[in-house]
Design an enzyme around this catalytic site. Sequence first.
Site, mmCIF file in Angstrom:
data_model
loop_
_atom_site.group_PDB
_atom_site.id
_atom_site.type_symbol
_atom_site.label_atom_id
_atom_site.label_comp_id
_atom_site.label_asym_id
_atom_site.label_seq_id
_atom_site.Cartn_x
_atom_site.Cartn_y
_atom_site.Cartn_z
ATOM 1 N N SER A 122 -3.561 7.044 12.616
ATOM 2 C CA SER A 122 -3.222 6.975 14.252
ATOM 3 C C SER A 122 -4.517 6.893 15.054
ATOM 4 O O SER A 122 -5.692 7.488 14.275
ATOM 5 C CB SER A 122 -2.180 8.188 14.574
ATOM 6 O OG SER A 122 -2.927 9.297 14.691
ATOM 7 N N ASN A 123 -4.404 6.539 16.027
ATOM 8 C CA ASN A 123 -5.729 6.481 17.063
ATOM 9 C C ASN A 123 -6.336 7.887 17.388
ATOM 10 O O ASN A 123 -7.517 7.905 17.462
ATOM 11 C CB ASN A 123 -5.385 5.633 18.344
ATOM 12 C CG ASN A 123 -5.367 4.196 17.933
ATOM 13 O OD1 ASN A 123 -5.320 3.576 16.990
ATOM 14 N ND2 ASN A 123 -5.476 3.499 18.993
ATOM 15 N N GLU A 124 -5.190 8.829 17.474
ATOM 16 C CA GLU A 124 -5.762 10.353 17.532
ATOM 17 C C GLU A 124 -6.544 10.656 16.245
ATOM 18 O O GLU A 124 -7.790 11.149 16.615
ATOM 19 C CB GLU A 124 -4.576 11.157 17.649
ATOM 20 C CG GLU A 124 -3.693 11.087 19.014
ATOM 21 C CD GLU A 124 -2.618 9.676 18.952
ATOM 22 O OE1 GLU A 124 -2.356 9.430 17.920
ATOM 23 O OE2 GLU A 124 -2.454 9.496 19.974
ATOM 24 N N GLU B 31 -9.637 -1.366 5.352
ATOM 25 C CA GLU B 31 -8.439 -1.529 6.268
ATOM 26 C C GLU B 31 -8.792 -1.460 7.871
ATOM 27 O O GLU B 31 -7.990 -2.326 8.715
ATOM 28 C CB GLU B 31 -7.234 -0.330 6.057
ATOM 29 C CG GLU B 31 -6.091 -0.411 6.630
ATOM 30 C CD GLU B 31 -4.841 0.630 6.068
ATOM 31 O OE1 GLU B 31 -5.379 1.420 5.413
ATOM 32 O OE2 GLU B 31 -3.912 0.398 6.392
ATOM 33 N N SER C 100 1.392 6.703 2.378
ATOM 34 C CA SER C 100 2.024 7.709 3.290
ATOM 35 C C SER C 100 3.392 8.183 2.577
ATOM 36 O O SER C 100 3.856 7.421 1.671
ATOM 37 C CB SER C 100 2.338 7.030 4.448
ATOM 38 O OG SER C 100 1.227 6.737 5.151
ATOM 39 N N GLN D 133 0.641 -1.242 0.043
ATOM 40 C CA GLN D 133 0.213 0.041 0.041
ATOM 41 C C GLN D 133 0.845 1.221 -0.102
ATOM 42 O O GLN D 133 1.559 1.673 0.968
ATOM 43 C CB GLN D 133 -1.035 -0.053 1.174
ATOM 44 C CG GLN D 133 -1.755 1.132 1.401
ATOM 45 C CD GLN D 133 -2.740 1.227 2.562
ATOM 46 O OE1 GLN D 133 -1.876 0.612 3.641
ATOM 47 N NE2 GLN D 133 -3.772 1.820 2.728
ATOM 48 N N GLY D 134 0.696 2.054 -1.083
ATOM 49 C CA GLY D 134 1.476 3.293 -1.108
ATOM 50 C C GLY D 134 0.785 4.410 -1.048
ATOM 51 O O GLY D 134 0.139 5.249 -1.951
HETATM 52 C C1 LIG Z 1 4.329 -0.045 11.058
HETATM 53 C C2 LIG Z 1 3.842 0.722 10.130
HETATM 54 C C3 LIG Z 1 3.615 0.332 9.162
HETATM 55 C C4 LIG Z 1 2.585 1.225 8.295
HETATM 56 N N1 LIG Z 1 2.614 0.682 7.011
HETATM 57 C C5 LIG Z 1 1.965 1.595 6.000
HETATM 58 C C6 LIG Z 1 1.826 1.064 4.668
HETATM 59 O O1 LIG Z 1 1.839 0.034 4.422
HETATM 60 N N2 LIG Z 1 1.349 2.141 3.843
HETATM 61 C C7 LIG Z 1 1.157 3.409 4.085
HETATM 62 O O2 LIG Z 1 0.838 4.008 3.061
HETATM 63 N N3 LIG Z 1 1.315 3.832 5.082
HETATM 64 C C8 LIG Z 1 1.737 2.950 6.310
HETATM 65 N N4 LIG Z 1 2.078 3.511 7.420
HETATM 66 C C9 LIG Z 1 2.160 4.855 7.670
HETATM 67 C C10 LIG Z 1 0.785 5.297 8.779
HETATM 68 O O3 LIG Z 1 -0.424 5.264 7.981
HETATM 69 C C11 LIG Z 1 1.126 6.728 9.456
HETATM 70 O O4 LIG Z 1 2.408 6.410 9.913
HETATM 71 C C12 LIG Z 1 0.351 7.235 9.964
HETATM 72 O O5 LIG Z 1 -0.826 7.768 9.366
HETATM 73 C C13 LIG Z 1 0.730 8.512 10.909
HETATM 74 O O6 LIG Z 1 1.381 9.809 9.932
HETATM 75 P P1 LIG Z 1 2.824 10.234 10.125
HETATM 76 O O7 LIG Z 1 3.703 9.124 10.351
HETATM 77 O O8 LIG Z 1 3.272 10.944 9.092
HETATM 78 O O9 LIG Z 1 2.603 10.955 11.587
HETATM 79 P P2 LIG Z 1 1.910 12.370 11.766
HETATM 80 O O10 LIG Z 1 0.883 12.601 10.827
HETATM 81 O O11 LIG Z 1 3.274 13.284 11.498
HETATM 82 O O12 LIG Z 1 1.751 12.245 13.379
HETATM 83 C C14 LIG Z 1 2.336 12.703 14.370
HETATM 84 C C15 LIG Z 1 1.538 12.751 15.665
HETATM 85 O O13 LIG Z 1 0.699 13.637 15.493
HETATM 86 C C16 LIG Z 1 -0.656 13.160 16.007
HETATM 87 N N5 LIG Z 1 -1.659 13.972 14.976
HETATM 88 C C17 LIG Z 1 -1.431 14.511 13.704
HETATM 89 N N6 LIG Z 1 -2.359 14.938 13.246
HETATM 90 C C18 LIG Z 1 -3.262 15.421 14.325
HETATM 91 C C19 LIG Z 1 -4.579 15.657 14.398
HETATM 92 N N7 LIG Z 1 -5.180 16.437 13.740
HETATM 93 N N8 LIG Z 1 -5.067 15.603 15.761
HETATM 94 C C20 LIG Z 1 -4.527 14.986 16.685
HETATM 95 N N9 LIG Z 1 -3.407 14.514 16.683
HETATM 96 C C21 LIG Z 1 -2.628 14.452 15.561
HETATM 97 C C22 LIG Z 1 -0.566 11.691 15.390
HETATM 98 O O14 LIG Z 1 -1.863 10.982 16.035
HETATM 99 C C23 LIG Z 1 0.896 11.220 15.536
HETATM 100 O O15 LIG Z 1 0.745 10.766 17.240
HETATM 101 C C24 LIG Z 1 2.702 2.479 8.430
HETATM 102 C C25 LIG Z 1 3.046 3.068 9.631
HETATM 103 C C26 LIG Z 1 3.681 2.347 10.547
HETATM 104 C C27 LIG Z 1 4.188 2.765 11.997
#
Ligand SMILES: Cc1cc2nc3c(=O)[nH]c(=O)nc-3n(C[C@H](O)[C@H](O)[C@H](O)COP(=O)(O)OP(=O)(O)OC[C@H]3O[C@@H](n4cnc5c(N)ncnc54)[C@H](O)[C@@H]3O)c2cc1C
Length: 390
Positions: free
Chosen positions: A375-377, A245, A129, A126-127
């Site tokens: 994320s859960n948030e 998902e 992020s 899945q592409g």
């Molecule tokens: C092990 C793992 C596997 C993954 N696999 C895939 C995959 O196969 N394909 C893919 O596309 N992606 C994948 N992901 C990516 C995942 O979907 C993102 O990491 C996730 O959506 C969070 O985005 P970010 O890492 O950019 O963090 P950020 O968006 O930068 O968030 C950082 C922190 O800020 C909080 N935050 C951000 N915005 C808000 C808001 N508006 N309100 C409250 N809190 C907020 C978040 O909850 C988090 O705690 C994977 C991630 C992990 C860790």
Amino acid sequence: MDLNYSTEELTFRDDVRSWLRSNLPAELKQKVESYQELSKDDLLGWHRILAKKGWVAPDWPVEWGGTGWSVTERYIFEEECGYAATPPLVAFGLRMCAPVLLRFGTEAQKKRFLPRIYNGEDFWCQGYSEPGSGSDLASLKTRAARQGDHYVVTGQKIWTTLAHHADWIFCLVRTDPTQAKRQDGISFLLIDMKTPGITVRPIILMDGGHETNEVFFDDVKVPAENLVHEEGKGWTVAKYLLGYERMGTGNIAVSKRELARVKAMAGPLLDDPRFRDKLTRVEVELMALEITNMRFLDQLRGGRAPGAEVSLLKIKGTEIQQALTELMVQTAGPFAQAFRPVNGPLNDHVGFDRLTASLLPRYCNVRKATIYAGSNEIQRNIIAKATLGL
Ligand SMILES: Cc1cc2nc3c(=O)[nH]c(=O)nc-3n(C[C@H](O)[C@H](O)[C@H](O)COP(=O)(O)OP(=O)(O)OC[C@H]3O[C@@H](n4cnc5c(N)ncnc54)[C@H](O)[C@@H]3O)c2cc1C
């Protein structure tokens, strides 16, 4: 949870149980139970055993290989797989790309991709992020410029789970950077990972395991026939997929097996009121989650796509998974503290067995569960806006 199964359902359960007993290879079961990293062959091996039996995609329409099982039968199947400790079925093809193709794909796309997904011939990833575009996914920048009968894709994806195994990636790309509303310029593309210009680099997680990757696209030519739905309508596809998902992140059957295991491992800790209190809380939450999940399954049976409320399954399911790893680490006492990277050598002289040695790496690994799939948030924000109307 004990449900009042009918005689037919009990017979079905017995059939599934005995089939699993005879067909789940012992070494796979052992690997799953001791939390070892599963290879591509392990994952696809189990996928293909189920495909041969006709049980790999119970929820697909029957004409494409679905089993036509009732919601209860599907539930029983999941339960039995959980008890038996089967390897997980990788969701990217079966439970993400396939529902998207069934809903938005052309007949040609369905015929080309669905049988190969079913039979475990193509491994998908899945592409979505990108660096800086996780929670704020609509800000993604990977560019797909149309040139004649193909797109040229340039950019980077990150955290791409199992991309190092993948034959195909489904990607969100920006086809129109001029749209005022960011979501309107996004499209959904299927890309062959063997296309020249794609580079995959590992990201090692804190347990030492290789699950995630960075994927770079450098002038990658993708045939226009690999566009799913209309150009610029990728956001609709993306949201539809995310519902599926998140349905899959609850992992209830696995958590039930883990809960039974914590109880078996706890020994004298069960007399400690603080430990018992924590354990009971997790057990009650898991029961509540199971009932909620059954309600959602029932809605799916009625033909309704999973809505924003499945965020609840994601939040609770992952919190429970994390709580169970904490309890397990507690049961191992001081032995749990020595960290051994996943699949590293055992430290036999300090009395480690494979299970004990795997507890802390697993505890570290499962921290990811509250981040991936949104994320859960973010899930709480979705519930607040879409379900509660706040
Ligand atoms: C092990 C793992 C596997 C993954 N696999 C895939 C995959 O196969 N394909 C893919 O596309 N992606 C994948 N992901 C990516 C995942 O979907 C993102 O990491 C996730 O959506 C969070 O985005 P970010 O890492 O950019 O963090 P950020 O968006 O930068 O968030 C950082 C922190 O800020 C909080 N935050 C951000 N915005 C808000 C808001 N508006 N309100 C409250 N809190 C907020 C978040 O909850 C988090 O705690 C994977 C991630 C992990 C860790």
